[in-house]
Design a protein around this motif. Structure first.
Motif, mmCIF file in Angstrom:
data_model
loop_
_atom_site.group_PDB
_atom_site.id
_atom_site.type_symbol
_atom_site.label_atom_id
_atom_site.label_comp_id
_atom_site.label_asym_id
_atom_site.label_seq_id
_atom_site.Cartn_x
_atom_site.Cartn_y
_atom_site.Cartn_z
ATOM 1 N N SER A 97 0.855 -1.195 0.000
ATOM 2 C CA SER A 97 0.000 0.000 0.000
ATOM 3 C C SER A 97 0.886 1.239 0.000
ATOM 4 O O SER A 97 2.096 1.156 0.235
ATOM 5 N N THR A 98 0.279 2.392 -0.228
ATOM 6 C CA THR A 98 1.044 3.636 -0.165
ATOM 7 C C THR A 98 1.664 3.794 1.221
ATOM 8 O O THR A 98 2.838 4.177 1.354
ATOM 9 N N SER A 99 0.890 3.474 2.264
ATOM 10 C CA SER A 99 1.412 3.613 3.628
ATOM 11 C C SER A 99 2.662 2.769 3.825
ATOM 12 O O SER A 99 3.667 3.236 4.376
ATOM 13 N N PHE A 130 -1.342 14.262 4.361
ATOM 14 C CA PHE A 130 -2.266 13.159 4.636
ATOM 15 C C PHE A 130 -1.819 12.458 5.928
ATOM 16 O O PHE A 130 -0.634 12.159 6.094
ATOM 17 N N THR A 132 -1.682 9.499 7.180
ATOM 18 C CA THR A 132 -0.839 8.292 7.214
ATOM 19 C C THR A 132 0.631 8.671 7.040
ATOM 20 O O THR A 132 1.513 8.069 7.669
ATOM 21 N N ASP A 133 0.919 9.668 6.229
ATOM 22 C CA ASP A 133 2.315 10.081 6.013
ATOM 23 C C ASP A 133 2.928 10.556 7.329
ATOM 24 O O ASP A 133 4.075 10.227 7.662
ATOM 25 N N THR A 171 3.415 15.629 0.210
ATOM 26 C CA THR A 171 2.453 15.126 -0.766
ATOM 27 C C THR A 171 2.324 16.196 -1.844
ATOM 28 O O THR A 171 2.099 17.366 -1.533
ATOM 29 N N TYR A 175 -4.465 16.365 -0.310
ATOM 30 C CA TYR A 175 -5.691 15.567 -0.448
ATOM 31 C C TYR A 175 -6.936 16.388 -0.133
ATOM 32 O O TYR A 175 -8.007 16.127 -0.660
ATOM 33 N N ASP A 200 4.907 11.989 -2.069
ATOM 34 C CA ASP A 200 3.705 11.160 -2.124
ATOM 35 C C ASP A 200 2.893 11.662 -3.327
ATOM 36 O O ASP A 200 2.433 12.810 -3.345
ATOM 37 N N ALA A 202 0.055 10.288 -4.460
ATOM 38 C CA ALA A 202 -1.262 9.640 -4.445
ATOM 39 C C ALA A 202 -2.292 10.410 -5.281
ATOM 40 O O ALA A 202 -3.107 9.812 -5.972
ATOM 41 N N HIS A 203 -2.253 11.747 -5.209
ATOM 42 C CA HIS A 203 -3.246 12.548 -5.934
ATOM 43 C C HIS A 203 -2.670 13.159 -7.208
ATOM 44 O O HIS A 203 -3.221 14.121 -7.742
ATOM 45 N N TYR A 225 -5.530 3.124 -6.625
ATOM 46 C CA TYR A 225 -6.997 3.071 -6.716
ATOM 47 C C TYR A 225 -7.649 4.422 -6.974
ATOM 48 O O TYR A 225 -8.858 4.517 -7.033
ATOM 49 N N LYS A 226 -6.838 5.478 -7.100
ATOM 50 C CA LYS A 226 -7.438 6.801 -7.353
ATOM 51 C C LYS A 226 -7.473 7.042 -8.868
ATOM 52 O O LYS A 226 -8.250 6.426 -9.572
HETATM 53 C C1 LIG Z 1 -1.973 11.498 -0.033
HETATM 54 C C2 LIG Z 1 -2.240 10.114 0.460
HETATM 55 N N1 LIG Z 1 -1.226 9.393 0.942
HETATM 56 C C3 LIG Z 1 -1.418 8.150 1.428
HETATM 57 C C4 LIG Z 1 -2.670 7.579 1.439
HETATM 58 C C5 LIG Z 1 -2.863 6.227 2.064
HETATM 59 O O1 LIG Z 1 -2.943 5.239 1.140
HETATM 60 P P1 LIG Z 1 -3.171 3.717 1.613
HETATM 61 O O2 LIG Z 1 -4.352 3.725 2.509
HETATM 62 O O3 LIG Z 1 -3.489 3.006 0.342
HETATM 63 O O4 LIG Z 1 -1.939 3.262 2.276
HETATM 64 C C6 LIG Z 1 -3.765 8.291 0.917
HETATM 65 C C7 LIG Z 1 -5.112 7.693 0.896
HETATM 66 O O5 LIG Z 1 -6.086 8.273 0.506
HETATM 67 C C8 LIG Z 1 -3.540 9.597 0.432
HETATM 68 O O6 LIG Z 1 -4.552 10.343 -0.030
#
Ligand SMILES: Cc1ncc(COP(=O)(O)O)c(C=O)c1O
Length: 418
Positions: A97-99, A130, A132-133, A171, A175, A200, A202-203, A225-226
């Motif tokens: 996963s990204t995390s 975000f 999780t980061d 990021t 987000y 990151d 992700a977006h 998945y985005k």
């Molecule tokens: C900017 C960003 N980083 C990390 C994540 C976390 O991704 P994951 O839950 O797939 O590890 C997200 C999830 O929406 C996110 O928007």
């Protein structure tokens, strides 16, 4: 500003990217403005996943790891994603996963940045990053020592890149607001200050132009998945610049990252390059779905690729912002007005009614989302979003506000996923 629905329809009629929408399953009566959270199902995905299940798994059984090329799929899909973010073949893999990927690259970056400079222990990031980061950084720093330095505004980043900063963790596209950093400029600034950068994406991946090599970036992770339309919980990706890739044994030393996994040696020898960032057995069904999703973005290449998608995305968000601001003065624009600083989303803030308004819109088939504490978030995926969708979504938003629809009790009950 586009003022009439007919103007929006005319933009769709003239849009060279319009045929790309045919690649997707879009439910009738739905305007989907949440592809920045979960991309839409590509038409090709069910058939491909069925083929993997029934033929490759059902008939091929374990032979498919070799015969159907399952074992190299993380690299092959990685190479496709690489084309969207400026990575070269063999530099990016799909994994975890990204995390989890963030944990791997941040560990690597912290170790590398402090080589010969033991006082470089800190991670600089944004309070608005975000969560999780920030959680991953906090957990790693608890083990290693060092501080997590959080700034409250982009202008506050540079002054914090001092002799204690090991890693700048950002990021690219925020987000919540869609605010986009200048990836190349911040990478340069971090390097000048002696720090490394973890991005990151992700977006960003599949939505805005990213050129990791041109920016001379160090590490990047991103989401499947985005905008890559890989499906719920699709695996993520990880990229490390080749100058760093062989230099560090990332801490999740799993057998898929071993130099010779099928020698079954008792000791760990990392594979060379990005393959050492693989950990366990790849999730084949999800990878096959992600492969189809990435193909939907690559299908734009003959039509101008990411640059063309970006131009349409900006036109969509401009139209939406203009129309919402004209109709809904009670909402405050939370995304940058400046095109260069805005990703592929348009967000508005309201201190008290953001959540129920989003719920009322969803009940009308206009799917965006709410991000606590006060954001109505609308993602615009130019592969399948039409100009008339942007126009209609703004009209629905106006109707929900004007009629007080959002006050209904069912729209005010908070669900688990917002
Ligand atoms: C900017 C960003 N980083 C990390 C994540 C976390 O991704 P994951 O839950 O797939 O590890 C997200 C999830 O929406 C996110 O928007």
């Amino acid at each position: 500003m586009t003022t009439t629905r007919d103007d929006a329809l005319a933009l769709d009629a003239a849009d060279p990217l319009a045929p790309l929408r045919e690649q997707f399953v879009l439910p009738d009566g739905v305007i989907y403005l949440d592809g920045n959270s979960l991309g839409v199902l590509p038409r090709a995905t069910p058939g491909r996943v069925r083929e993997v299940v029934e033929a490759e798994w059902g008939q091929g059984l374990i032979r498919s790891w070799n015969d159907a090329g399952w074992i190299t799929l993380p690299q092959r899909v990685g190479d496709k994603i690489g084309r969207l973010v400026g990575a070269r073949p063999g530099e990016l893999v799909v994994a975890d996963s990204t995390s989890v990927n963030l944990f791997k690259v941040l560990s690597a970056a912290l170790a590398l940045a402090s080589e010969g400079e033991p006082q470089r222990l800190d991670v600089v990031s944004e309070r608005s990053n975000f969560p999780t980061d920030l959680y991953i950084a906090e957990a790693l720093l608890r083990e290693r020592g060092g501080r997590l330095v959080l700034v409250d505004a982009p202008e506050a980043i540079l002054p914090r890149l001092d002799g204690h900063c090991a890693v700048l963790l950002l990021t690219h596209v925020n987000y919540r607001t869609g605010r986009m950093h200048d990836l190349a400029a911040l990478t340069r600034a971090a390097h000048e200050a002696g720090a490394l950068v973890v991005w990151d994406l992700a977006h960003s991946a599949g939505a805005v132009p990213v050129d990791l090599h041109a920016a001379n970036a160090d590490f990047a992770v991103g989401c499947g998945y985005k905008y890559l339309n890989g499906g719920p919980g699709a695996p993520a990706f990880v990229w490390v610049h080749p100058r760093h890739a062989d230099r560090f044994r990332q801490p999740l030393a799993g057998w898929m990252g071993h130099a010779s996994p099928f020698e079954f040696e008792p000791g760990y020898r990392p594979a060379s390059g990005i393959a050492r960032y693989l950990v366990g057995t790849p999730p084949l069904l999800s990878l096959a779905a992600l492969d189809c999703g990435v193909d939907t973005v690559l299908a734009a290449e003959p039509l101008g690729g990411i640059a063309a998608l970006r131009a349409k995305s900006l036109a969509l968000t401009q139209l939406f912002i203009g129309h919402v601001e004209a109709l809904c003065p009670q909402l405050e624009l939370a995304s940058p007005r400046d095109d260069a600083a805005r990703g592929s989303q348009a967000c508005f803030a309201h201190p008290s009614m953001a959540y129920p308004v989003v719920q009322a819109l969803i009940a009308r088939g206009v799917i965006g989302d709410f991000r606590a504490p006060d954001i109505l978030r609308f993602g615009f995926t130019p592969l399948y979003t039409r100009f008339v969708d942007a126009w209609d979504a703004a009209a629905h938003l106006h109707a929900v506000l004007a009629g007080g629809e959002w006050r209904r009790p069912e729209f005010n009950r908070r669900q688990a996923v917002t």
